[in-house]
Design an enzyme around this catalytic site. Structure first.
Site, PDB file in Angstrom:
ATOM      1  CE  LYS A  16      29.924  42.915  39.783  1.00  0.00           C
ATOM      2  NZ  LYS A  16      29.202  42.807  38.668  1.00  0.00           N
ATOM      3  CG  ASP A  28      35.215  46.820  37.543  1.00  0.00           C
ATOM      4  OD1 ASP A  28      35.160  47.802  37.353  1.00  0.00           O
ATOM      5  OD2 ASP A  28      34.066  46.021  37.341  1.00  0.00           O
ATOM      6  CB  THR A  48      26.073  44.243  41.230  1.00  0.00           C
ATOM      7  OG1 THR A  48      27.279  44.633  40.193  1.00  0.00           O
ATOM      8  CG2 THR A  48      25.483  42.889  40.651  1.00  0.00           C
TER       9      THR A  48
HETATM   10  N1  LIG Z   1      44.446  41.824  37.597  1.00  0.00           N
HETATM   11  C1  LIG Z   1      43.541  40.864  37.025  1.00  0.00           C
HETATM   12  N2  LIG Z   1      43.970  39.484  36.957  1.00  0.00           N
HETATM   13  C2  LIG Z   1      43.276  38.423  36.276  1.00  0.00           C
HETATM   14  N3  LIG Z   1      42.192  38.675  35.866  1.00  0.00           N
HETATM   15  C3  LIG Z   1      41.614  39.990  35.829  1.00  0.00           C
HETATM   16  C4  LIG Z   1      42.360  41.357  36.466  1.00  0.00           C
HETATM   17  N4  LIG Z   1      41.728  42.014  36.377  1.00  0.00           N
HETATM   18  C5  LIG Z   1      40.339  41.833  35.920  1.00  0.00           C
HETATM   19  N5  LIG Z   1      40.511  40.475  35.295  1.00  0.00           N
HETATM   20  C6  LIG Z   1      39.474  39.764  34.990  1.00  0.00           C
HETATM   21  O1  LIG Z   1      38.581  40.429  33.944  1.00  0.00           O
HETATM   22  C7  LIG Z   1      37.431  40.530  34.299  1.00  0.00           C
HETATM   23  C8  LIG Z   1      36.798  42.089  33.943  1.00  0.00           C
HETATM   24  O2  LIG Z   1      37.468  42.916  34.599  1.00  0.00           O
HETATM   25  P1  LIG Z   1      36.798  44.310  35.076  1.00  0.00           P
HETATM   26  O3  LIG Z   1      35.710  43.966  36.240  1.00  0.00           O
HETATM   27  O4  LIG Z   1      37.989  45.181  35.694  1.00  0.00           O
HETATM   28  O5  LIG Z   1      36.203  44.835  33.812  1.00  0.00           O
HETATM   29  P2  LIG Z   1      35.028  46.051  33.455  1.00  0.00           P
HETATM   30  O6  LIG Z   1      34.803  46.130  32.345  1.00  0.00           O
HETATM   31  O7  LIG Z   1      35.172  47.242  34.361  1.00  0.00           O
HETATM   32  O8  LIG Z   1      33.780  44.977  34.309  1.00  0.00           O
HETATM   33  P3  LIG Z   1      32.245  45.212  34.571  1.00  0.00           P
HETATM   34  O9  LIG Z   1      31.658  45.927  33.279  1.00  0.00           O
HETATM   35  O10 LIG Z   1      31.611  44.126  35.029  1.00  0.00           O
HETATM   36  O11 LIG Z   1      32.366  46.273  35.808  1.00  0.00           O
HETATM   37  C9  LIG Z   1      37.202  40.369  35.889  1.00  0.00           C
HETATM   38  O12 LIG Z   1      36.047  40.114  36.443  1.00  0.00           O
HETATM   39  C10 LIG Z   1      38.399  39.313  36.036  1.00  0.00           C
HETATM   40  O13 LIG Z   1      37.899  37.867  35.843  1.00  0.00           O
END
Ligand SMILES: Nc1ncnc2c1ncn2[C@@H]1O[C@H](COP(=O)(O)OP(=O)(O)OP(=O)(O)O)[C@@H](O)[C@H]1O
Lengths: 453, 412
Positions: B224, B240, B258
């Protein structure tokens, strides 16, 4: 004195580009590079500016980085270059996007105003027994951009997930779904109650019997008992057997304390109605509170049981197909991966006794695995059956190989269930059969398949 | 527990220390204040030495990265420079700003602190509380994420996990920082992308899926715009990997993803595999071009009903090629879904909608992307939204939980 950080950053970007491209004409390369940077900075600036004007009004149309794919229909009066620069006013865009939805009921208009609440779009839903099911959006093929709903929830969307389900472990557990006996009447009422629900509509007989069997009776002794509570995570789906239940929705998204904490009464469910079906998918917060109005009876089904029934039947069927396929000499050269792909394309077909599954002389398109029942093979001019097929047998596989007419007929003797694999499905997944045949020296064997002779 | 022993670098040889006795995590968790024995002291000193090496290593890695070919990425994950469990600690970083939050993770912009003074090195540090991971039943997902990220490190369009580490109650994944922010933000601001931009982004995603499916046997399962970031050169980085799973030949059953992007077979629980990503890919292209996904309703059950029916309606202005591609990707019958059929990802890449894409040039990042973020420095966060501070009063990671679960986190 140190150099400005912006400058240092630009230079290091340039350095990276130079290292990567090793240009012959360094000066030209640098000039091009900075021109591109300048363009992108300007474009970004424009974008940011639009973003801030759009504040609170939803999202602005912008020509950067994308221009409107519906250009012709959305801003007919505007010169192309003006559109391309993203300068046209927001009002225009709104007007063009604010168009009637074909299914107004499923695209309520107030969504943009309430988007801060994420539970809003992911919360549990209700279907009142008395009310007709909301019209599902229909129609195929082209539709005009004019009919697009403009109230799509523009927020970031959260991921969802259910309990992890592992078929291997369930085989070891020897898990069987819970079974709660029901009268024929009750069964019929339940069947009718869930028939409008698409989660149940796709179940086959076996699954549907297991699922209905797993529904558990829940007597509700008195009025004012909260069956589910808005905002809480949900694990159960309910069908009303008897009595009525009131549905309340609180604007805050969850049940509040105090006398008005329930919020507004929005509906009533009675016998044959159901609620809480989103809980069968994953544990989302409940979208409403449901309260009993007197002594009554419910049927309840929990998510893990439901999904596990679906998984177990699917898993067993797949393994059955794969082991069937393993037996077929024609398909011997397939890898396990290819077999499992093919298993995906098999389609279950049922025949009552006395039906022709294959007709002698017709050009064959499909190959069949007999899942249950008995079938007999007849050849023209021979009165008695020349062969008998039972569970686990297969026939007609030569259809995958050539367009020769069927050499015999196969007729069901009892109720028969077959898994059917069409030639086209096979080829879509694995390519031409001839290619696969070439891997081994397959000799059509009359003993295996009388249809071949 | 592996530590990289030796690395050959383009600019010469550098040795990384390896000491297998240090692989034991126990020494990391011991308080350094209690009276220590001689062995303990040695262990601690060795740990610190390793930690310094790890720090030095992560400081240098970026300057040495270049795009690896898909086969090189797959070849030998243990020999890779990045993606390993390290002796780093939270104290080695200054947390600058929250970049994003998920259901249980928080991602920070983090600056590496080093003795040599202010380091300019910034990373995205993904922080997961063990207790949250356990309570939300995401242990398997987090383990999968760590494993898959380590395996795919080096792909040009997947966020690189530089290192991972843990302390008593927290897991850390150190990722390369993508300063451009989420494609999601650009898409919502622009409302929709034009055809060329959509093609470029879709093509990079197609390369990611081809690699994940055909080289790694991994289904990503949460495609997404929110999970796609833009890097400093305007290329995409997929982040992610919480739902990514090595599925190999076998179907899997856990519902995840999602709502708007779930494939019909996930909703119906008939078993799913890598084909779900091609479905989601069709939804994604549609959302790029139209500004919203094809199946939507305020009531999620109605979304699922539409998905299972699989009737995609197209705006009249959408090009015939785009329609054809989306229709073939969003085929309810997986035996008719492009990408899952004979030919695999190549069949997707050969679709006429991609006729302007030079796949090789794209993979090796020969051109910048359509949106190159303008940045005021490597630690610029203007492309990220503001997030609320972390709520106080977390549940403690009790000894009981620790005894039961810590071994599940041993990879970190
Ligand atoms: N390498 C990166 N560089 C910059 N921003 C990042 C990076 N990795 C993650 N982010 C930011 O952090 C957000 C959350 O990261 P991620 O989706 O990995 O977490 P999550 O807890 O697994 O999320 P979800 O619950 O939505 O699955 C991302 O959508 C992005 O905006």
């Amino acid at each position: 004195m140190s150099l400005p950080p912006d400058y240092a950053n630009e230079l290091s970007t340039l350095n990276r580009e130079i290292l990567k491209h090793k240009p012959a004409d360094v000066l030209q390369f640098c000039a091009n590079h900075f021109l591109r940077r300048l363009e992108s900075q300007r474009a970004e600036y424009l974008l940011a500016q639009q973003h801030s004007t759009a504040n609170g009004k939803g999202m602005a149309e912008s020509s950067f980085p994308g221009s409107n794919p519906f250009k012709s229909s959305s801003s007919p009066g505007l010169p192309a270059d003006q559109q391309a620069r993203g300068m046209h006013s927001l009002e225009e865009e709104d007007e063009n996007d604010q168009v009637a939805s074909p299914t107004a009921s499923s695209f309520p208009r107030n969504i943009m105003g309430a988007t801060n609440n994420n539970t809003n779009s992911h919360a549990d839903s209700f279907k009142a027994g008395s009310s007709p099911p909301a019209a599902a959006s229909a129609g195929t093929g082209a539709m005009d951009s004019q009919s697009f709903p403009s109230n799509y929830n523009m927020n970031r969307r959260t991921s969802v997930s259910a309990e992890s389900l592992n078929p291997q472990s369930s085989v070891n557990d020897n898990w069987t779904p819970p079974f709660h006996k029901k009268t024929a009447d009750q069964q019929q009422r339940l069947r009718a109650a869930v028939s409008g629900n698409f989660l149940f509509a796709h179940l086959d007989d076996e699954q549907s019997t297991a699922v209905l069997g797993a529904l558990q009776e829940k007597p509700i002794p008195a009025k004012d008992i909260k069956i589910i509570t808005q905002g809480d995570v949900g694990d159960y789906f309910y069908v009303v057997e008897g009595g009525t239940f009131d549905i309340y929705v609180s604007a805050s998204g969850k049940l509040e304390a105090g006398p008005d904490g329930l919020g507004k009464k929005v509906n009533t469910v009675s016998s044959g109605g159901s609620f809480g079906e989103l809980a069968l998918m994953y544990n989302a917060p409940r979208a409403a509170t449901v309260v009993s109005t007197g002594p009554s009876t419910l049927w309840a089904l929990d998510r893990v049981t439901f999904r596990r029934i679906l998984m177990d039947t699917a898993f067993q069927r797949r393994r059955m197909y794969e082991s069937f396929l393993e037996e077929v000499p024609l398909l011997q050269s397939l890898t396990p991966y290819e077999r499992s792909k093919i298993a995906d394309a098999l389609e279950t077909v049922k025949f009552p006794p006395g039906s022709h599954i294959i007709r002698e002389g017709e050009v064959g398109e499909s190959f069949f695995l007999l899942e249950s029942g008995d079938a007999e093979v007849y050849k023209r001019g021979v009165e008695k059956a020349v062969k008998m097929y039972k569970k686990g047998d297969y026939f007609g596989e030569l259809a995958l190989l050539n367009d020769a007419p069927r050499a015999a007929s196969v007729v069901s003797k009892t109720d028969v269930k077959v898994a059917k694999l069409g030639k086209d499905g096979f080829q879509r997944l694995l390519g031409p059969v001839e290619g696969i045949m070439r891997r081994i020296d397959y000799e059509a064997d009359g003993a295996v398949d009388p249809l071949a002779t | 527990m592996h530590h990289i022993t030796q690395h050959l670098h383009s600019n010469g040889h550098r040795e990384r220390q390896s000491n297998s006795s240090l692989g034991d995590r126990q020494d990391k968790k011991r308080s350094i204040f209690h009276h220590e024995s001689k062995e303990e002291k040695e262990l601690r000193e060795a740990d610190n030495a390793q930690r310094e090496t790890d720090k030095q290593f992560i400081t240098q890695w970026e300057d040495e990265t270049k795009v690896l070919s898909p086969d090189d990425i797959v070849r030998d994950p243990d020999q890779k420079q990045v993606g390993h469990s390290t002796h780093l600690r939270l104290q080695d970083f200054e947390l600058i700003k929250t970049l994003g939050t998920g259901t249980f993770a928080r991602v920070w912009l983090a600056r590496l602190l080093s003795k040599q003074g202010d380091s300019n090195k910034v990373y995205a540090l993904k922080i997961l509380r063990k207790v949250d991971v356990i309570k939300l039943k995401q242990v398997e997902h987090v383990r999968n994420e760590r494993k898959v990220l380590a395996a795919v490190a080096g792909h040009p369009f997947i966020t690189t996990m530089v290192a991972s580490f843990q302390d008593n109650d927290t897991l850390y994944m150190l990722l390369d920082y993508c300063p451009g922010g989420e494609v999601f933000s650009y898409l919502r601001r622009a409302r929709r992308f034009n055809e060329a931009t959509s093609q470029f982004y879709a093509a990079e995603i197609a390369l990611i899926l081809e690699f994940l499916h055909e080289k790694e046997g991994v289904a990503y399962r949460d495609l997404k715009p929110e999970n796609i970031l833009i890097d400093a050169e305007g290329h995409l980085k997929l982040v992610d990997f919480g739902f990514a799973k090595k599925v190999h030949n076998h179907e899997t059953y856990t519902l995840c993803g999602t709502p708007e992007y779930l494939a019909p077979e996930v909703i119906r629980n008939t078993g799913h595999g890598t084909a779900v990503d091609w479905w989601a890919f069709g939804i994604l292209i549609y959302e790029f071009l139209v500004g919203q996904p094809p199946f939507w309703d305020q009531n999620p059950m109605k979304i699922y009903e539409q998905i299972v029916d699989g009737n995609v309606r197209y705006p009249s202005a959408m090009s015939p090629d785009a329609r054809d591609l989306i229709g073939k990707l969003c085929a309810v019958d997986t035996s008719k879904r492009l990408g899952n059929m004979n030919g695999g990802a190549q069949a997707v890449k050969d679709h006429p909608w991609f006729r302007n894409i030079d796949w090789d040039e794209l993979y090796y990042r020969k051109r910048p992307g359509p949106i190159v973020p303008h940045l005021r420095g490597p630690a610029d966060t203007r492309n990220f939204d503001e997030y609320d501070p972390e709520p106080e009063g977390r549940e403690p990671y009790t000894d009981e939980l620790k005894n039961k679960w810590d071994k599940s986190f041993a990879d970190f």
